[in-house]
Design a protein around this motif. Structure first.
Motif, mmCIF file in Angstrom:
data_model
loop_
_atom_site.group_PDB
_atom_site.id
_atom_site.type_symbol
_atom_site.label_atom_id
_atom_site.label_comp_id
_atom_site.label_asym_id
_atom_site.label_seq_id
_atom_site.Cartn_x
_atom_site.Cartn_y
_atom_site.Cartn_z
ATOM 1 N N ASN A 255 0.828 -1.208 0.000
ATOM 2 C CA ASN A 255 0.000 0.000 0.000
ATOM 3 C C ASN A 255 0.867 1.265 0.000
ATOM 4 O O ASN A 255 0.676 2.192 0.793
ATOM 5 C CB ASN A 255 -0.954 0.019 1.193
ATOM 6 N N VAL A 256 1.846 1.270 -0.936
ATOM 7 C CA VAL A 256 2.721 2.430 -1.127
ATOM 8 C C VAL A 256 2.647 2.846 -2.588
ATOM 9 O O VAL A 256 2.039 2.168 -3.408
ATOM 10 C CB VAL A 256 4.190 2.110 -0.743
ATOM 11 N N THR A 257 3.258 3.975 -2.912
ATOM 12 C CA THR A 257 3.251 4.440 -4.291
ATOM 13 C C THR A 257 4.194 3.604 -5.148
ATOM 14 O O THR A 257 5.076 2.906 -4.619
ATOM 15 C CB THR A 257 3.671 5.914 -4.385
ATOM 16 N N HIS A 258 4.021 3.703 -6.470
ATOM 17 C CA HIS A 258 4.880 2.960 -7.390
ATOM 18 C C HIS A 258 6.340 3.403 -7.243
ATOM 19 O O HIS A 258 7.260 2.567 -7.268
ATOM 20 C CB HIS A 258 4.388 3.190 -8.821
ATOM 21 N N ASP A 259 6.570 4.705 -7.068
ATOM 22 C CA ASP A 259 7.939 5.214 -6.912
ATOM 23 C C ASP A 259 8.581 4.686 -5.628
ATOM 24 O O ASP A 259 9.783 4.365 -5.603
ATOM 25 C CB ASP A 259 7.937 6.748 -6.897
ATOM 26 N N GLU A 260 7.795 4.595 -4.549
ATOM 27 C CA GLU A 260 8.328 4.059 -3.297
ATOM 28 C C GLU A 260 8.713 2.592 -3.454
ATOM 29 O O GLU A 260 9.739 2.140 -2.929
ATOM 30 C CB GLU A 260 7.293 4.208 -2.179
ATOM 31 N N ALA A 261 7.874 1.838 -4.189
ATOM 32 C CA ALA A 261 8.170 0.415 -4.412
ATOM 33 C C ALA A 261 9.471 0.245 -5.187
ATOM 34 O O ALA A 261 10.299 -0.619 -4.868
ATOM 35 C CB ALA A 261 7.012 -0.238 -5.162
ATOM 36 N N ILE A 262 9.683 1.091 -6.214
ATOM 37 C CA ILE A 262 10.921 1.034 -6.997
ATOM 38 C C ILE A 262 12.127 1.342 -6.098
ATOM 39 O O ILE A 262 13.165 0.689 -6.168
ATOM 40 C CB ILE A 262 10.855 2.011 -8.179
ATOM 41 N N ALA A 263 11.967 2.349 -5.238
ATOM 42 C CA ALA A 263 13.071 2.722 -4.337
ATOM 43 C C ALA A 263 13.409 1.582 -3.379
ATOM 44 O O ALA A 263 14.586 1.298 -3.115
ATOM 45 C CB ALA A 263 12.694 3.979 -3.555
ATOM 46 N N ILE A 264 12.394 0.904 -2.860
ATOM 47 C CA ILE A 264 12.618 -0.223 -1.949
ATOM 48 C C ILE A 264 13.368 -1.350 -2.661
ATOM 49 O O ILE A 264 14.325 -1.925 -2.134
ATOM 50 C CB ILE A 264 11.277 -0.737 -1.385
ATOM 51 N N LEU A 265 12.945 -1.665 -3.889
ATOM 52 C CA LEU A 265 13.597 -2.724 -4.651
ATOM 53 C C LEU A 265 15.040 -2.360 -4.993
ATOM 54 O O LEU A 265 15.926 -3.218 -5.017
ATOM 55 C CB LEU A 265 12.800 -3.028 -5.923
ATOM 56 N N ASN A 266 15.284 -1.081 -5.274
ATOM 57 C CA ASN A 266 16.654 -0.644 -5.562
ATOM 58 C C ASN A 266 17.561 -0.801 -4.344
ATOM 59 O O ASN A 266 18.719 -1.219 -4.453
ATOM 60 C CB ASN A 266 16.648 0.822 -6.024
ATOM 61 N N VAL A 267 17.035 -0.466 -3.168
ATOM 62 C CA VAL A 267 17.813 -0.638 -1.937
ATOM 63 C C VAL A 267 18.112 -2.116 -1.704
ATOM 64 O O VAL A 267 19.242 -2.498 -1.345
ATOM 65 C CB VAL A 267 17.046 -0.048 -0.732
ATOM 66 N N ALA A 268 17.096 -2.967 -1.930
ATOM 67 C CA ALA A 268 17.302 -4.403 -1.746
ATOM 68 C C ALA A 268 18.360 -4.945 -2.702
ATOM 69 O O ALA A 268 19.201 -5.773 -2.326
ATOM 70 C CB ALA A 268 15.982 -5.141 -1.945
ATOM 71 N N LEU A 269 18.335 -4.465 -3.961
ATOM 72 C CA LEU A 269 19.299 -4.926 -4.951
ATOM 73 C C LEU A 269 20.725 -4.520 -4.585
ATOM 74 O O LEU A 269 21.667 -5.307 -4.713
ATOM 75 C CB LEU A 269 18.916 -4.364 -6.332
ATOM 76 N N LYS A 270 20.886 -3.282 -4.107
ATOM 77 C CA LYS A 270 22.210 -2.789 -3.758
ATOM 78 C C LYS A 270 22.799 -3.531 -2.552
ATOM 79 O O LYS A 270 24.019 -3.650 -2.418
ATOM 80 C CB LYS A 270 22.148 -1.286 -3.460
ATOM 81 N N ASN A 271 21.931 -3.990 -1.672
ATOM 82 C CA ASN A 271 22.406 -4.629 -0.447
ATOM 83 C C ASN A 271 22.386 -6.153 -0.509
ATOM 84 O O ASN A 271 22.653 -6.821 0.491
ATOM 85 C CB ASN A 271 21.553 -4.164 0.741
ATOM 86 N N ASP A 272 22.064 -6.697 -1.677
ATOM 87 C CA ASP A 272 22.012 -8.146 -1.823
ATOM 88 C C ASP A 272 23.427 -8.700 -2.008
ATOM 89 O O ASP A 272 24.095 -8.410 -2.994
ATOM 90 C CB ASP A 272 21.137 -8.511 -3.023
ATOM 91 N N LYS A 273 23.891 -9.488 -1.060
ATOM 92 C CA LYS A 273 25.231 -10.080 -1.109
ATOM 93 C C LYS A 273 25.191 -11.558 -1.484
ATOM 94 O O LYS A 273 26.209 -12.245 -1.458
ATOM 95 C CB LYS A 273 25.922 -9.948 0.254
ATOM 96 N N SER A 274 23.987 -12.057 -1.841
ATOM 97 C CA SER A 274 23.843 -13.500 -2.044
ATOM 98 C C SER A 274 23.934 -13.906 -3.494
ATOM 99 O O SER A 274 23.722 -15.064 -3.827
ATOM 100 C CB SER A 274 22.495 -13.959 -1.477
ATOM 101 N N GLY A 275 24.215 -12.970 -4.405
ATOM 102 C CA GLY A 275 24.197 -13.287 -5.832
ATOM 103 C C GLY A 275 25.149 -14.394 -6.209
ATOM 104 O O GLY A 275 24.812 -15.316 -6.937
#
Length: 346
Positions: free
Chosen positions: A40-60
């Motif tokens: 229940n957030v805006t589309h821009d907020e969802a993109i920002a959350i996913l970007n943060v998750a991608l940057k902090n993902d060390k499991s690749g």
């Protein structure tokens, strides 16, 4: 890695965990649209959350099942996003009708026509209308106006803004509290302050400004429309090497498309006309020829039909070819004053 350790606000972390997204791996295949719906957030907020998750993902490296290619989106999500897109009214009901409700965000729309047909008037109208508050059915955004011809008149902007505010006050009724807040922001000086104006005197300046646009919009996130008046003016006069001109224009067009998609805003390119030889006779055609038409999503041609102005949808992947009358008045773009208005479907 746990979602609770991501550098997000406590609110967003709480929403993720409540929705079942406890690890970064659980976010790997979710689309921004689905995440926005689930949290229940805006589309821009969802993109920002996913970007943060991608940057902090060390499991690749340690996760061999993880997809190497990311960013895919299914067609159903794309259709839902298109249905949710807001449009910018032109202040002409017939013109809005053939445009599907107005100028679409996330798309590049080219508007061309002969001198005096009202291209700049329409550009100014859109720069004003994009600022209509959300409570009144608008986007509540700001505009970037790139002027290559020197045809932007601030007195005319003030006049159109004044008429836009008067029209809103006459036709909308809001609860007292909301109405008071909107009236405080709907002042002519506020409308003028929300139009960022660039005067361009050469094609090199134009290229530089467009290359800088994404950084500018990052700083001014409320920008919802970019208008270039006109996009081809300097490229028609200053270029001798046509092959180089084609390459430069293609690069510029691609940049504008990416900006429209990335920031969810509308890009409007105003264009001039030129003579084109067809079977031994001269015909009017938009500048830079048919190859330039691929630089836009939608192409609208403005033309005279007797003493009346018409707009014709010449190209669009989603809109039917159609024409509709419009008028340029002291108050701006408005419905045709003809007694026999008729929208014609082609």
């Amino acid at each position: 890695m746990e979602v609770s350790s991501l550098p997000l606000s406590p609110t967003h972390r709480g929403k993720l965990i409540s929705a079942g997204y406890t690890t970064i791996l659980s976010l790997a295949s979710v689309s921004p649209h689905h995440l926005a719906r689930d949290l229940n957030v805006t589309h821009d907020e969802a993109i920002a959350i996913l970007n943060v998750a991608l940057k902090n993902d060390k499991s690749g490296e340690s996760n061999p099942t993880r997809s190497i290619v990311t960013g895919a989106q299914n067609a159903w999500d794309m259709l839902r996003e298109e249905d949710m897109l807001r449009r910018i009214t032109t202040s002409c009901g017939d013109l809005d009708n053939i445009l599907g409700g107005g100028i679409s965000c996330k798309e590049v729309t080219e508007i061309g026509g002969v001198p005096g047909i009202g291209k700049t008037q329409l550009g100014i109208q859109l720069a004003v209308n994009v600022q209509i508050p959300v409570a009144y059915g608008g986007l509540g955004g700001k505009a970037v106006y790139i002027d290559t011809e020197g045809s932007f008149m601030v007195e005319r902007v003030y006049q159109i803004a004044e008429a836009c505010i008067a029209n809103i006050m006459e036709n909308h009724v809001l609860p007292r509290k909301d109405n008071q807040v909107c009236q405080e922001t709907m002042q002519c000086n506020s409308f003028l302050e929300n139009i960022f104006y660039f005067r361009i005197c050469s094609y090199t300046e134009q290229i530089a400004v467009i290359n800088y646009l994404d950084m500018f919009i990052e700083e001014h996130k409320d920008v919802k429309i970019v208008i270039i008046d006109s996009v081809t003016f300097h490229f028609r006069q200053d270029f001798d090497d046509l092959a180089q001109r084609t390459r430069v224009l293609s690069t510029m067009a691609l940049k504008l498309m990416k900006i429209a998609k990335k920031f969810g805003l509308a890009v409007v390119l105003l264009n001039q006309v030129t003579n084109k030889v067809v079977e031994g006779s001269f015909q009017l055609s938009l500048a830079l020829g048919d190859s330039w038409s691929h630089a836009c999503t939608n192409r609208v041609i403005l033309y005279w039909n007797g003493n009346e102005r018409y707009a014709f949808i010449d190209k669009s992947p989603s809109l039917r070819s159609a024409s509709a009358p419009y008028s340029v008045t002291g108050r701006g773009i408005r419905d045709s004053t003809s007694q026999c208005k008729r929208t014609r479907m082609m």
